[in-house]
Write an enzyme that holds these catalytic residues in place. Sequence first.
Site, PDB file in Angstrom:
ATOM      1  N   HIS A 292       0.932  -1.194  -0.004  1.00 19.96           N
ATOM      2  CA  HIS A 292       0.084   0.058  -0.071  1.00 19.96           C
ATOM      3  C   HIS A 292       0.878   1.393   0.002  1.00 19.96           C
ATOM      4  O   HIS A 292       1.976   1.076   0.288  1.00 19.96           O
ATOM      5  CB  HIS A 292      -1.009   0.032   1.364  1.00 19.96           C
ATOM      6  CG  HIS A 292      -1.987  -0.907   1.307  1.00 19.96           C
ATOM      7  ND1 HIS A 292      -2.898  -1.146   2.203  1.00 19.96           N
ATOM      8  CD2 HIS A 292      -1.861  -2.242   0.388  1.00 19.96           C
ATOM      9  CE1 HIS A 292      -3.708  -2.307   2.072  1.00 19.96           C
ATOM     10  NE2 HIS A 292      -3.084  -2.925   0.958  1.00 19.96           N
TER      11      HIS A 292
ATOM     12  N   GLU B 131       0.983   3.678   1.899  1.00 16.87           N
ATOM     13  CA  GLU B 131       1.661   4.025   3.029  1.00 16.87           C
ATOM     14  C   GLU B 131       2.806   3.255   3.485  1.00 16.87           C
ATOM     15  O   GLU B 131       3.955   3.771   4.012  1.00 16.87           O
ATOM     16  CB  GLU B 131       0.689   3.872   4.512  1.00 16.87           C
ATOM     17  CG  GLU B 131      -0.490   4.649   4.393  1.00 16.87           C
ATOM     18  CD  GLU B 131      -1.892   4.018   3.553  1.00 16.87           C
ATOM     19  OE1 GLU B 131      -2.783   4.452   3.732  1.00 16.87           O
ATOM     20  OE2 GLU B 131      -1.265   3.123   2.670  1.00 16.87           O
TER      21      GLU B 131
ATOM     22  N   CYS C 101      -5.915   1.706   5.715  1.00 19.57           N
ATOM     23  CA  CYS C 101      -6.442   0.517   6.154  1.00 19.57           C
ATOM     24  C   CYS C 101      -5.928  -0.117   7.612  1.00 19.57           C
ATOM     25  O   CYS C 101      -5.155   0.688   8.139  1.00 19.57           O
ATOM     26  CB  CYS C 101      -6.288  -0.664   5.055  1.00 19.57           C
ATOM     27  SG  CYS C 101      -4.476  -1.367   5.223  1.00 19.57           S
TER      28      CYS C 101
END
Length: 127
Positions: free
Chosen positions: A15, A17, A45
């Site tokens: 992801h 991040e 998430c």
Amino acid sequence: MASIKANTEDQGTRHAEFVALCEIMSRHHPSILHTTDLYVTVEPCIMCASALRQFGIRSVYFGCLNDRFGGTGGVMTVHMDEGVDPPYPVYGGLFREEAIMLLRRFYVQENDKGEFCIFFIALLVFV
């Protein structure tokens, strides 16, 4: 700026991040995250919210809620639940409509894996 690599690399943990964390820690000591703010299109998430907390991110800003997997209020509150690591503040709803339009455009034009992936753009800002 980092974008999701989960689709292109077939890695579910890539992801934006995580990509952003890897990039900044490849150039700086991890302690820099204590003075770093993260800006993302969609709420992190649960997995990302937990990692951000463990690394000690200063704060997170996002555009729209992640009502399926959100870890900072959309589904769970990993960023502030009781735990070992200190909580971090979250500010959602920034450019919400624009974030939603980015997601819609992504799903229609670019994402061949459909609902299994959420498009994130991550920007880390540190002082």
